[in-house]
Design a protein around this motif. Sequence first.
Motif, PDB file in Angstrom:
ATOM      1  N   LYS A 169      -4.705  -8.891   4.427  1.00 29.50           N
ATOM      2  CA  LYS A 169      -4.868  -9.864   3.143  1.00 29.50           C
ATOM      3  C   LYS A 169      -4.304  -8.937   1.993  1.00 29.50           C
ATOM      4  CE  LYS A 169      -8.875 -11.797   0.810  1.00 29.50           C
ATOM      5  NZ  LYS A 169      -9.987 -11.697   0.617  1.00 29.50           N
ATOM      6  N   GLY A 170      -3.858  -9.611   1.154  1.00 30.44           N
ATOM      7  CA  GLY A 170      -3.117  -8.989  -0.265  1.00 30.44           C
ATOM      8  C   GLY A 170      -4.316  -8.473  -0.972  1.00 30.44           C
ATOM      9  N   GLU A 171      -3.889  -8.060  -2.320  1.00 27.78           N
ATOM     10  CA  GLU A 171      -4.942  -7.516  -3.191  1.00 27.78           C
ATOM     11  C   GLU A 171      -6.017  -8.264  -3.412  1.00 27.78           C
ATOM     12  OE1 GLU A 171      -2.779  -6.614  -6.600  1.00 27.78           O
ATOM     13  OE2 GLU A 171      -4.403  -6.685  -7.831  1.00 27.78           O
ATOM     14  N   PRO A 172      -7.126  -8.000  -3.283  1.00 30.34           N
ATOM     15  CA  PRO A 172      -8.535  -8.650  -3.376  1.00 30.34           C
ATOM     16  C   PRO A 172      -8.580  -9.417  -4.952  1.00 30.34           C
ATOM     17  CG  PRO A 172      -8.998  -6.748  -2.499  1.00 30.34           C
ATOM     18  CD  PRO A 172      -7.524  -6.552  -2.877  1.00 30.34           C
ATOM     19  N   GLY A 173      -8.846 -10.396  -4.936  1.00 29.45           N
ATOM     20  CA  GLY A 173      -8.938 -11.044  -6.408  1.00 29.45           C
ATOM     21  C   GLY A 173      -7.812 -11.780  -6.854  1.00 29.45           C
TER      22      GLY A 173
END
Length: 333
Positions: A169-173
């Motif tokens: 996954k990429g950056e959370p948020g």
Amino acid sequence: MKRITVWMAVLLLALSSCLSARAAEGPVVGVCIYNGQDTFIQSMFSLLETQADGRAQLHIRDAANDQNKQNDQIGELLALGVDALVVNPVDRTGAVYLIDMAKKQGVPIIMVNREPLTSDLDRYALAYYVGIDPKEQGELSGLLAAEYFKNNPYADKNGDGVMQTVLLKGEPGHQDAELRTRYSTMAVQSAGVHMEILAQDTAMWERSLGQEKMAAFINTFGDRIECVLCNNDDMALGAIDALKAAGYFSSGKFMPVLGIDATAPALESLRAGTLYGSVVNDAFEQARAIIELALILSDGRAVTPENFPYEVNNKVVYIKSRVITKAILEAEN
Ligand code: BGC
């Protein structure tokens, strides 16, 4: 008296040469990048410079992933008297502060790549967003993975009818990380493929972290892994680095790894047969839409279908995405 007249003449001359420079080279646009080290961002902003060539003067600032630094850069650009701002925020939830700064000076602001909340965009009539629809990209990626599993007799390695998957996954948020993840997994299921997520972790959009996290997944799950879904190409390429070190992509050992962006190194990997597929995060069209919008807004004109050839919904512009595989790439050339 004579002295004052001479000074006034000098000032007027300076002002008029300044204005005619503006007229000749177009408006002055302040451009703020969240992190110039990001592969996709680098390609989009270099295309932005190409689009602006001879039409707008860009003043580019890199925040190096520091929101406070970006706040200062925006303050400095506004003090410089820019005609418009293009901002790729470090923290999209902090966009409200940036939008208010621009509003106070009456300067149009185009947020890009990191989508502000609707309530934040609604605060200012001249605040826009240009990006992609991460739900669409997630669906395209999930569908491609499901098709691979259904159509490839060797895809279900343990023959249990379930696609054992790991997800980077990429950056959370970040809206692209959250929605690409959710919509890709939903698309796999709705295409009729039962998926088991063995593990999921963030690699913050980065290749080196992608490699690290994938190496850990291989360590834990080994050959149970049947598919690797990644929120972007850099992380997918990192996963491929780890898979290669574990003996994949030689002697007939294959793993479908899917990314998103279609960056130049990802296209190379597709051609080489290592990356299985990606989704085009159209940097060219995004750059074009951003510059067209900056020209219109800085000129005080309204955005209409006649002067802006992209669909606009509540000041949000989403550029269309599409799947890319080795076969599609070869057919296009
Ligand atoms: C891209 C990523 C990039 C991120 C930066 C996403 O849309 O897919 O590659 O790192 O934006 O905000």
